[in-house]
Design a protein around this motif. Structure first.
Motif, PDB file in Angstrom:
ATOM      1  N   ASN A  52     -45.645   1.235  19.166  1.00 12.76           N
ATOM      2  CA  ASN A  52     -46.707   1.727  18.296  1.00 12.76           C
ATOM      3  C   ASN A  52     -46.306   1.601  16.809  1.00 12.76           C
ATOM      4  OD1 ASN A  52     -48.469   3.343  16.795  1.00 12.76           O
ATOM      5  ND2 ASN A  52     -48.793   4.762  18.502  1.00 12.76           N
ATOM      6  N   GLY A  53     -46.831   0.554  16.149  1.00 13.80           N
ATOM      7  CA  GLY A  53     -46.455   0.275  14.767  1.00 13.80           C
ATOM      8  C   GLY A  53     -46.879   1.355  13.785  1.00 13.80           C
ATOM      9  N   ASP A  54     -48.067   1.925  13.974  1.00 16.74           N
ATOM     10  CA  ASP A  54     -48.534   2.969  13.048  1.00 16.74           C
ATOM     11  C   ASP A  54     -47.629   4.196  13.120  1.00 16.74           C
ATOM     12  OD1 ASP A  54     -50.614   1.368  12.309  1.00 16.74           O
ATOM     13  OD2 ASP A  54     -52.089   2.314  13.640  1.00 16.74           O
ATOM     14  N   ALA A  55     -47.276   4.553  14.349  1.00 14.78           N
ATOM     15  CA  ALA A  55     -46.415   5.724  14.533  1.00 14.78           C
ATOM     16  C   ALA A  55     -45.043   5.477  13.913  1.00 14.78           C
ATOM     17  CB  ALA A  55     -46.273   6.044  16.025  1.00 14.78           C
ATOM     18  N   LEU A  56     -44.566   4.242  14.038  1.00 11.21           N
ATOM     19  CA  LEU A  56     -43.264   3.907  13.440  1.00 11.21           C
ATOM     20  C   LEU A  56     -43.280   4.108  11.933  1.00 11.21           C
ATOM     21  CD1 LEU A  56     -41.954   0.609  15.093  1.00 11.21           C
ATOM     22  CD2 LEU A  56     -40.944   2.887  15.196  1.00 11.21           C
ATOM     23  N   GLU A  57     -44.411   3.742  11.302  1.00 10.79           N
ATOM     24  CA  GLU A  57     -44.492   3.881   9.841  1.00 10.79           C
ATOM     25  C   GLU A  57     -44.406   5.340   9.423  1.00 10.79           C
ATOM     26  OE1 GLU A  57     -43.993   1.529   7.673  1.00 10.79           O
ATOM     27  OE2 GLU A  57     -43.823   0.235   9.418  1.00 10.79           O
ATOM     28  N   THR A  58     -44.978   6.239  10.228  1.00  8.82           N
ATOM     29  CA  THR A  58     -44.886   7.673   9.925  1.00  8.82           C
ATOM     30  C   THR A  58     -43.435   8.134   9.996  1.00  8.82           C
ATOM     31  OG1 THR A  58     -47.074   7.948  10.893  1.00  8.82           O
ATOM     32  CG2 THR A  58     -45.769   9.953  10.601  1.00  8.82           C
ATOM     33  N   THR A  59     -42.745   7.704  11.063  1.00  6.26           N
ATOM     34  CA  THR A  59     -41.326   8.095  11.189  1.00  6.26           C
ATOM     35  C   THR A  59     -40.527   7.492  10.043  1.00  6.26           C
ATOM     36  OG1 THR A  59     -41.605   8.035  13.591  1.00  6.26           O
ATOM     37  CG2 THR A  59     -39.362   8.186  12.770  1.00  6.26           C
ATOM     38  N   ARG A  60     -40.832   6.235   9.711  1.00  6.47           N
ATOM     39  CA  ARG A  60     -40.097   5.562   8.625  1.00  6.47           C
ATOM     40  C   ARG A  60     -40.217   6.350   7.314  1.00  6.47           C
ATOM     41  NH1 ARG A  60     -39.439   0.107   6.288  1.00  6.47           N
ATOM     42  NH2 ARG A  60     -40.872  -0.912   7.718  1.00  6.47           N
ATOM     43  N   ALA A  61     -41.451   6.752   6.984  1.00  4.24           N
ATOM     44  CA  ALA A  61     -41.664   7.447   5.710  1.00  4.24           C
ATOM     45  C   ALA A  61     -40.853   8.745   5.659  1.00  4.24           C
ATOM     46  CB  ALA A  61     -43.158   7.742   5.535  1.00  4.24           C
ATOM     47  N   ARG A  62     -40.845   9.470   6.773  1.00  3.88           N
ATOM     48  CA  ARG A  62     -40.092  10.739   6.800  1.00  3.88           C
ATOM     49  C   ARG A  62     -38.594  10.491   6.629  1.00  3.88           C
ATOM     50  NH1 ARG A  62     -42.128  12.721  11.906  1.00  3.88           N
ATOM     51  NH2 ARG A  62     -44.290  13.317  11.627  1.00  3.88           N
ATOM     52  N   SER A  79     -42.488   8.555  18.228  1.00  3.41           N
ATOM     53  CA  SER A  79     -43.078   9.823  18.662  1.00  3.41           C
ATOM     54  C   SER A  79     -42.017  10.732  19.274  1.00  3.41           C
ATOM     55  CB  SER A  79     -44.168   9.517  19.707  1.00  3.41           C
ATOM     56  OG  SER A  79     -44.727  10.701  20.233  1.00  3.41           O
ATOM     57  N   GLY A  80     -42.358  11.988  19.380  1.00  2.00           N
ATOM     58  CA  GLY A  80     -41.617  12.954  20.193  1.00  2.00           C
ATOM     59  C   GLY A  80     -40.113  12.986  19.942  1.00  2.00           C
ATOM     60  N   ILE A  81     -39.365  12.878  21.021  1.00  5.61           N
ATOM     61  CA  ILE A  81     -37.910  13.054  20.967  1.00  5.61           C
ATOM     62  C   ILE A  81     -37.270  11.935  20.133  1.00  5.61           C
ATOM     63  CG2 ILE A  81     -35.821  13.000  22.404  1.00  5.61           C
ATOM     64  CD1 ILE A  81     -37.535  14.446  24.599  1.00  5.61           C
ATOM     65  N   GLY A  82     -37.713  10.686  20.313  1.00  5.65           N
ATOM     66  CA  GLY A  82     -37.140   9.579  19.544  1.00  5.65           C
ATOM     67  C   GLY A  82     -37.370   9.764  18.050  1.00  5.65           C
ATOM     68  N   ALA A  83     -38.554  10.196  17.667  1.00  6.23           N
ATOM     69  CA  ALA A  83     -38.860  10.416  16.247  1.00  6.23           C
ATOM     70  C   ALA A  83     -38.008  11.554  15.683  1.00  6.23           C
ATOM     71  CB  ALA A  83     -40.348  10.718  16.069  1.00  6.23           C
ATOM     72  N   ALA A  84     -37.803  12.597  16.474  1.00  5.37           N
ATOM     73  CA  ALA A  84     -36.987  13.732  15.996  1.00  5.37           C
ATOM     74  C   ALA A  84     -35.528  13.338  15.861  1.00  5.37           C
ATOM     75  CB  ALA A  84     -37.128  14.915  16.964  1.00  5.37           C
ATOM     76  N   ILE A  85     -35.044  12.492  16.775  1.00  3.87           N
ATOM     77  CA  ILE A  85     -33.657  12.012  16.658  1.00  3.87           C
ATOM     78  C   ILE A  85     -33.530  11.137  15.409  1.00  3.87           C
ATOM     79  CG2 ILE A  85     -31.891  10.547  17.732  1.00  3.87           C
ATOM     80  CD1 ILE A  85     -32.876  11.628  20.470  1.00  3.87           C
TER      81      ILE A  85
END
Ligand SMILES: NC(=O)c1ccc[n+]([C@@H]2O[C@H](COP(=O)([O-])OP(=O)(O)OC[C@H]3O[C@@H](n4cnc5c(N)ncnc54)[C@H](O)[C@@H]3O)[C@@H](O)[C@H]2O)c1
Length: 248
Positions: free
Chosen positions: A38-48, A15-21
């Motif tokens: 948060n595993g679901d959130a990680l999958e979103t970042t992974r896909a991007r 999420s947030g700053i970590g996901a943007a980095i």
């Protein structure tokens, strides 16, 4: 492609700053290990990030758990061969005046926002010293410098992150490992979801820039600190993309 083929591990990457980095690092060519509760959130970042053609691994981990954090870091080195960049962005925010603060709230904050940074640095630095290189970027907060009302625990944790960063930077620089912090001002992320409109308006009015930051305005600082030659001379520094809230 400032970080082409570097191996970066980012906590709080869901999420947030970590996901943007994570996104900015993928855009810059780094391969990633993304860690978060948060595993679901990680999958979103992974896909991007995978859309940029880099390798991405995820690890659902509580960064206050020493053994679990060590395992994620050791697995990264075993499977990807090295760890070039560690970003500690996992964190939480709660509010309470000191006179009402349950000591459990204090301990939780110190554990999540400070001890976790110690733990991941503790388990990453032996690998970086063995490599003779590495970059560590700790996400602090300008509240660790100026303090925040009803935020004694958060301000203390973030001041601790800044102190840890400076001390570790001195210890690590002779080994080629550069340790720095980023101390953002208010940034639009889920972390601020609980703030009142009144607080938001008052805070914005006191910022010289008159607005909060976005995560896309924080991530480039993390790219700079991780990059060569741009980041080569930053040692124990606290960079402040903070809308002018603090001018140390
Ligand atoms: N948003 C701001 O205004 C702001 C300002 C200054 C500093 N910061 C700092 O930036 C960092 C990121 O904050 P954000 O605003 O992106 O928040 P966020 O809530 O969007 O993201 C934080 C992430 O950390 C993860 N996390 C929390 N506890 C964890 C744990 N124990 N183990 C693993 N993962 C955990 C959460 O699941 C979440 O994905 C935090 O350290 C925060 O204190 C934020």
């Amino acid at each position: 492609m400032l970080l082409k083929d570097k191996i970066a591990l980012i906590t709080g990457a869901g999420s947030g700053i970590g996901a943007a980095i994570a996104q900015a690092y993928a855009d810059s060519g780094a391969h990633l290990v993304l860690a978060d509760l948060n595993g679901d959130a990680l999958e979103t970042t992974r896909a991007r990030c995978e859309a940029q053609g880099v390798q991405v691994r995820t690890a659902v981990v509580d960064v206050t758990d020493s053994d679990a954090t060590k395992t994620v870091i050791d697995d990264c080195v075993a499977e990807l061969g090295r760890l070039d960049i560690l970003v500690n962005a996992a964190g939480m925010l709660t509010e309470a005046p000191l006179i009402d603060m349950d000591p459990a709230l204090w301990h939780q904050m110190i554990s999540v926002d400070l001890t976790s940074v110690f733990l991941s640095c503790r388990w990453a630095t032996p690998h970086m010293v063995a490599q003779g290189s590495g970059r560590i970027i700790n996400i602090a907060s300008q509240l660790g410098i100026k303090g925040g009302e009803s935020l004694v625990h958060y301000s203390a944790a973030k001041a601790g992150v800044i102190g840890l960063t400076k001390a570790l930077a001195r210890e690590m620089a002779p080994h080629g490992v550069l340790v720095n912090a980023i101390a953002p001002g208010p940034v639009e992320t889920p972390l601020l979801a609980g703030i009142t409109e009144e607080w938001r308006a008052a805070k914005q009015a006191e910022l010289p820039l008159r607005r909060f930051g976005t995560v896309e305005e924080i991530a480039p600082t993390a790219v700079l600190l991780a990059s060569e030659p741009g980041g080569n001379l930053y040692v124990g520094q606290v960079l402040g993309p903070n809308s002018g809230d603090v001018m140390p």
